[in-house]
Structures are given as structure tokens and as C-alpha cells.
Write a protein that holds these residues in place. Structure first.
Motif, mmCIF file in Angstrom:
data_model
loop_
_atom_site.group_PDB
_atom_site.id
_atom_site.type_symbol
_atom_site.label_atom_id
_atom_site.label_comp_id
_atom_site.label_asym_id
_atom_site.label_seq_id
_atom_site.Cartn_x
_atom_site.Cartn_y
_atom_site.Cartn_z
ATOM 1 N N GLU A 173 0.165 7.345 25.082
ATOM 2 C CA GLU A 173 -0.970 7.988 25.728
ATOM 3 C C GLU A 173 -2.292 7.619 25.057
ATOM 4 O O GLU A 173 -3.328 7.513 25.714
ATOM 5 N N ALA A 174 -2.265 7.472 23.735
ATOM 6 C CA ALA A 174 -3.492 7.220 22.991
ATOM 7 C C ALA A 174 -3.129 6.657 21.623
ATOM 8 O O ALA A 174 -1.966 6.732 21.186
ATOM 9 N N LEU A 175 -4.143 6.096 20.949
ATOM 10 C CA LEU A 175 -3.962 5.513 19.626
ATOM 11 C C LEU A 175 -5.061 6.050 18.718
ATOM 12 O O LEU A 175 -6.247 5.886 19.010
ATOM 13 N N ILE A 176 -4.659 6.675 17.609
ATOM 14 C CA ILE A 176 -5.615 7.237 16.650
ATOM 15 C C ILE A 176 -5.446 6.492 15.337
ATOM 16 O O ILE A 176 -4.362 6.494 14.744
ATOM 17 N N LEU A 177 -6.508 5.859 14.887
ATOM 18 C CA LEU A 177 -6.451 5.008 13.702
ATOM 19 C C LEU A 177 -7.318 5.596 12.587
ATOM 20 O O LEU A 177 -8.516 5.825 12.771
ATOM 21 N N ASN A 178 -6.698 5.806 11.446
ATOM 22 C CA ASN A 178 -7.357 6.360 10.273
ATOM 23 C C ASN A 178 -7.570 5.213 9.280
ATOM 24 O O ASN A 178 -6.638 4.785 8.621
ATOM 25 N N SER A 179 -8.792 4.678 9.247
ATOM 26 C CA SER A 179 -9.136 3.549 8.374
ATOM 27 C C SER A 179 -8.118 2.413 8.476
ATOM 28 O O SER A 179 -7.461 2.052 7.494
ATOM 29 N N PRO A 180 -7.965 1.831 9.643
ATOM 30 C CA PRO A 180 -6.961 0.776 9.812
ATOM 31 C C PRO A 180 -7.365 -0.511 9.087
ATOM 32 O O PRO A 180 -8.545 -0.876 9.045
ATOM 33 N N TRP A 181 -6.377 -1.212 8.542
ATOM 34 C CA TRP A 181 -6.618 -2.481 7.854
ATOM 35 C C TRP A 181 -6.535 -3.599 8.886
ATOM 36 O O TRP A 181 -5.487 -4.157 9.130
ATOM 37 N N LEU A 182 -7.674 -3.945 9.477
ATOM 38 C CA LEU A 182 -7.711 -4.884 10.590
ATOM 39 C C LEU A 182 -8.227 -6.266 10.203
ATOM 40 O O LEU A 182 -8.206 -7.177 11.018
ATOM 41 N N GLU A 183 -8.698 -6.421 8.954
ATOM 42 C CA GLU A 183 -9.202 -7.709 8.508
ATOM 43 C C GLU A 183 -9.169 -7.745 6.984
ATOM 44 O O GLU A 183 -9.303 -6.711 6.332
ATOM 45 N N LEU A 272 -11.233 6.319 13.003
ATOM 46 C CA LEU A 272 -11.861 7.169 11.994
ATOM 47 C C LEU A 272 -12.072 6.351 10.725
ATOM 48 O O LEU A 272 -11.173 5.643 10.285
ATOM 49 N N ALA A 273 -13.256 6.457 10.129
ATOM 50 C CA ALA A 273 -13.535 5.672 8.927
ATOM 51 C C ALA A 273 -14.608 6.369 8.096
ATOM 52 O O ALA A 273 -15.359 7.221 8.588
ATOM 53 N N LEU A 298 -16.717 -4.079 8.303
ATOM 54 C CA LEU A 298 -15.859 -5.089 8.907
ATOM 55 C C LEU A 298 -14.736 -4.433 9.709
ATOM 56 O O LEU A 298 -14.362 -4.911 10.784
ATOM 57 N N MET A 299 -14.213 -3.313 9.205
ATOM 58 C CA MET A 299 -13.166 -2.581 9.908
ATOM 59 C C MET A 299 -13.629 -2.149 11.301
ATOM 60 O O MET A 299 -12.909 -2.332 12.293
ATOM 61 N N VAL A 300 -14.834 -1.602 11.381
ATOM 62 C CA VAL A 300 -15.354 -1.140 12.665
ATOM 63 C C VAL A 300 -15.599 -2.316 13.604
ATOM 64 O O VAL A 300 -15.312 -2.237 14.808
ATOM 65 N N GLN A 301 -16.117 -3.412 13.075
ATOM 66 C CA GLN A 301 -16.324 -4.590 13.912
ATOM 67 C C GLN A 301 -15.020 -5.058 14.541
ATOM 68 O O GLN A 301 -14.964 -5.381 15.727
ATOM 69 N N ARG A 302 -13.957 -5.100 13.740
ATOM 70 C CA ARG A 302 -12.663 -5.507 14.272
ATOM 71 C C ARG A 302 -12.095 -4.449 15.215
ATOM 72 O O ARG A 302 -11.419 -4.762 16.201
ATOM 73 N N GLY A 303 -12.360 -3.202 14.927
ATOM 74 C CA GLY A 303 -11.843 -2.129 15.772
ATOM 75 C C GLY A 303 -12.320 -2.219 17.208
ATOM 76 O O GLY A 303 -11.593 -1.871 18.143
ATOM 77 N N LEU A 304 -13.526 -2.720 17.392
ATOM 78 C CA LEU A 304 -14.063 -2.856 18.745
ATOM 79 C C LEU A 304 -13.371 -3.954 19.536
ATOM 80 O O LEU A 304 -13.580 -4.071 20.743
ATOM 81 N N LEU A 305 -12.542 -4.762 18.875
ATOM 82 C CA LEU A 305 -11.795 -5.816 19.552
ATOM 83 C C LEU A 305 -10.404 -5.365 19.997
ATOM 84 O O LEU A 305 -9.652 -6.158 20.554
ATOM 85 N N GLN A 309 -11.637 0.731 25.383
ATOM 86 C CA GLN A 309 -12.065 2.130 25.237
ATOM 87 C C GLN A 309 -11.835 2.580 23.793
ATOM 88 O O GLN A 309 -10.818 3.178 23.462
ATOM 89 N N VAL A 310 -12.800 2.291 22.931
ATOM 90 C CA VAL A 310 -12.692 2.606 21.509
ATOM 91 C C VAL A 310 -13.811 3.560 21.118
ATOM 92 O O VAL A 310 -14.997 3.275 21.340
ATOM 93 N N THR A 311 -13.450 4.697 20.548
ATOM 94 C CA THR A 311 -14.411 5.655 20.005
ATOM 95 C C THR A 311 -14.394 5.530 18.489
ATOM 96 O O THR A 311 -13.335 5.639 17.863
ATOM 97 N N VAL A 312 -15.552 5.293 17.891
ATOM 98 C CA VAL A 312 -15.654 5.140 16.440
ATOM 99 C C VAL A 312 -16.376 6.355 15.863
ATOM 100 O O VAL A 312 -17.461 6.717 16.322
ATOM 101 N N CYS A 313 -15.756 6.972 14.853
ATOM 102 C CA CYS A 313 -16.360 8.101 14.157
ATOM 103 C C CYS A 313 -16.340 7.814 12.653
ATOM 104 O O CYS A 313 -15.265 7.600 12.085
#
Length: 354
Positions: A173-183, A272-273, A298-305, A309-313
Motif C-alpha cells: 500500500e505504501a513505503l515508509i523510509l527512515n534515512s534510507p541508504w540510497l547512495e 524521513l531524514a 544526497l539521500m533526499v536527491q536519490r529519494g526523489l528518483l 509520489q515521494v513526500t520528504v520530511c
């Protein structure tokens, strides 16, 4: 499978279930599912039973859907966040957490901690967990109960969950990411150069240990034995990182490359970051109020990829795991998660269509 649930060491109604994942070159492989579900609603009164019976005589009543969250931890980690489980239970959401193979409750003697050479191998862990939690819920709510699962994940687990969601559209239904290591910290140039240097070693000697500094800064920021608030099992979450092996870091870099090319996750995503990073070898007091592990910009930049539908907080004074920050910060984080969840997760199907 339900009969194999047993009390978990977290107590207070937590249970765990061992998920058999076969064997590899190090022996039997398991994952562990931890459950903490809200109590079912009280039985209706006599008048309520009568009305329910009359309603059922006129038309079949579909089972009420159950919302569930499956949480996946980060590197050198395991599930211990009872506060997080209580938060979701307070919203009427069935909460489950997964200790991946060779982590935490799932680590067996003789195994290389956290070792894997392809992040896609974790698909088996996630699939087994989703099947088990669905069966667990239906054993209590009815065999025809619809179960709607959202994924929540931290750090390396956020990378694993994102790649899984991309490969498995329509499953959550949804994906909630807590400081994901995306790069990789630095840039894609650093990642590309590192991957090129590592590739021969990862192919020929995948379990070779890389010589990297053994840092305890993040552990110090979260552990009650340091400057944090949390009791950590030293066997399941040691002060410094587990050995960094060539095959494992190569798998992570490959995952980062996939994210950099762009994913197509077609569900609402909440990222979330912390507002700031303080990454250094030596301890710095700023590490008590910032992300001391990853570059959050950098995490937020990658998160938008990750999807459309990405909400950044981002939160001032937050740690790498935003939900292990000081209590005033955690209150803001939980408030934001609840606000977002009520808008994107806890809606009925007709409301979603509107």
C-alpha cells in the motif's frame, strides 16, 4: 505455521516466528518475524449481535480489511523498537518486524554477519514474512480477511525495501523510509570508481574483509551506554560495524546504481531524514543531533528518483535513525508519520478513489 509462534525476548505481547529459507554454503538460513498486533475489537452487545445477524441474512458482509506494517532494520542491526510497534498499534495497524537472514535473531553460529552478494536474495525473506503475517492475521480475523501491507524500512533496509517494491508492483500500500541508504557517501563518481576497483575482488574472493575504520560514533549517539537513550543487545547490535566484505559492499553498490537510474514505485512514499549530517572519524558533539552515518542531502536527491509520489520530511536535531532521536524530535516524527498515514494509508477504498 501459526503454531510455531513463541514469546519474543521483547516481552509485552511480542512474539516471533522463525522462517526457514533453506541453506547456503554456511548452512541453514532463516529469517525471523516479530509480531505486535492490536487486540481484536470487543465482541458486540446482544443488541449489536441481533442487528449483525439480520444484516447477514439480507446480504453477505465482506470482512473488514486489516492494515499491517512490515518493518525492516538497517546494517548491523535488529528489531528492538517497541515504541514504534506501540505507535502503529495505537493507530489500529498490525505491526510486524523482520530480522533478515544473518542478522539479529536470525544469525546462526558460523555465519558471516549480514553477508549477501545480491540484495535480491532478500526477496525470499520478505515474501516469507508477508505470507506468514497474512496467515497470522487471518488466523485471528477470519480466512477471508483482506490484508493490506505497507513496508517501513531503515538505512540499508530502506535500499532493500525500495528495490523490492520496484520489482513487485501492486504488492504493498505504501513505503515508509527512515534515512534510507540510497547512495554511497560522496557521489556517483565515488561509487562508480569504488565498484570498478571492487569488482575483481568481489568476484574472486567475495568474503574478503575490507580494511575500514571501526567507528562507534553512531552507536554512541543511540546507546544508553553512550549519549543515547536505548538499551542495545551487544551481541545483536555491537558498538562498531560488522566486517565489511567485498561481496556485500558490491551488492550494495549495485543497488545504489539501480536507484541512480531511477525506480518506478507506484505507491505513496514517505522519506524521513535528519536536517543535517555530521560524518567524521572522530566523535563530535554535533553527532548527538544529526545524521552521523549518511549524507542526508544526497539521500533526499536519490529519494526523489524512487517514484512519482515521494513526500520528504526532514527534522532538526534528528539522528540517523530519526525514531531513535531525543523524545521531542521523536514526537514530531511520529506526528508527521501519523498525519501522512491518515492521508495515504489508513483510508477506505472509496476514499482512495476520490
Amino acid at each position: 505455521m501459526d503454531a510455531q509462534w513463541r514469546p519474543d525476548f521483547l516481552g509485552n505481547g511480542f512474539q516471533c516466528l522463525t522462517l526457514d529459507l533453506g541453506e547456503d554454503e554456511e548452512g541453514p538460513v532463516v529469517a525471523t518475524l516479530v509480531s505486535h498486533t492490536p487486540e481484536p475489537p470487543p465482541p458486540p452487545t446482544f443488541g449489536g449481535r441481533a442487528r449483525e445477524l439480520l444484516r447477514r441474512l439480507h446480504a453477505p458482509v465482506p470482512a473488514e480489511p486489516v492494515q499491517a506494517v512490515l518493518y525492516i532494520h538497517g546494517w548491523t542491526d535488529y528489531f528492538f523498537q517497541t515504541e514504534l510497534a506501540d505507535f502503529w498499534a495505537g493507530l489500529g495497524v498490525a505491526f510486524y518486524a523482520l530480522d533478515l537472514r544473518k542478522y539479529g535473531r536470525s544469525l546462526r553460529p558460523g555465519q558471516s554477519e549480514g553477508y549477501i552478494t545480491d540484495l535480491q536474495e532478500y526477496d525470499a525473506d520478505i515474501e516469507a514474512a508477508m505470507a506468514a503475517l497474512t496467515e497470522h492475521i487471518r488466523s485471528r480475523r477470519g480466512a477471508d480477511t483482506p490484508v493490506r501491507i505497507s513496508l517501513m524500512a531503515h538505512s540499508t533496509g530502506g535500499l532493500v525495501a525500495s528495490l523490492w517494491a520496484h520489482r513487485n508492483p501492486g504488492r504493498i500500500e505504501a513505503l515508509i523510509l527512515n534515512s534510507p541508504w540510497l547512495e554511497l557517501r560522496g557521489s556517483w563518481i565515488v561509487r562508480t570508481a569504488t565498484a570498478g576497483l571492487l569488482e575483481p575482488l568481489a568476484r574472486l574472493r567475495p568474503k574478503a574483509r575490507l580494511k575500514v575504520p571501526e567507528l562507534t560514533n553512531y552507536w554512541r549517539s543511540i546507546s544508553r551506554q553512550g549519549d543515547g537513550e536505548w538499551d542495545l543487545d551487544p551481541q545483536l547490535r555491537p558498538p562498531s560495524s560488522w566486517p565489511i566484505r567485498a561481496g556485500w559492499i558490491s551488492a550494495v553498490l549495485n543497488g545504489h546504481a539501480q536507484v541512480a537510474r531511477g525506480l518506478d514505485i507506484r505507491v505513496p512514499i514517505l522519506l524521513l531524514a535528519s536536517a543535517t549530517s555530521t560524518v567524521a572519524v572522530s566523535w563530535n558533539e554535533a553527532m548527538k543531533t544529526s545524521d552521523s552515518v549518511l549524507d542526508v542531502t544526497l539521500m533526499v536527491q536519490r529519494g526523489l528518483l524512487l517514484g512519482p509520489q515521494v513526500t520528504v520530511c526532514r527534522f532538526e536535531n534528528s539522528l540517523h535513525d530519526v525514531l531513535l532521536s531525543a523524545l521531542p524530535v521523536r514526537r514530531r516524527v511520529y506526528g508527521k508519520i501519523e498525519q501522512w498515514a491518515r492521508g495515504f494509508v489508513l483510508l477506505s477504498p472509496p476514499d482512495r478513489r476520490r
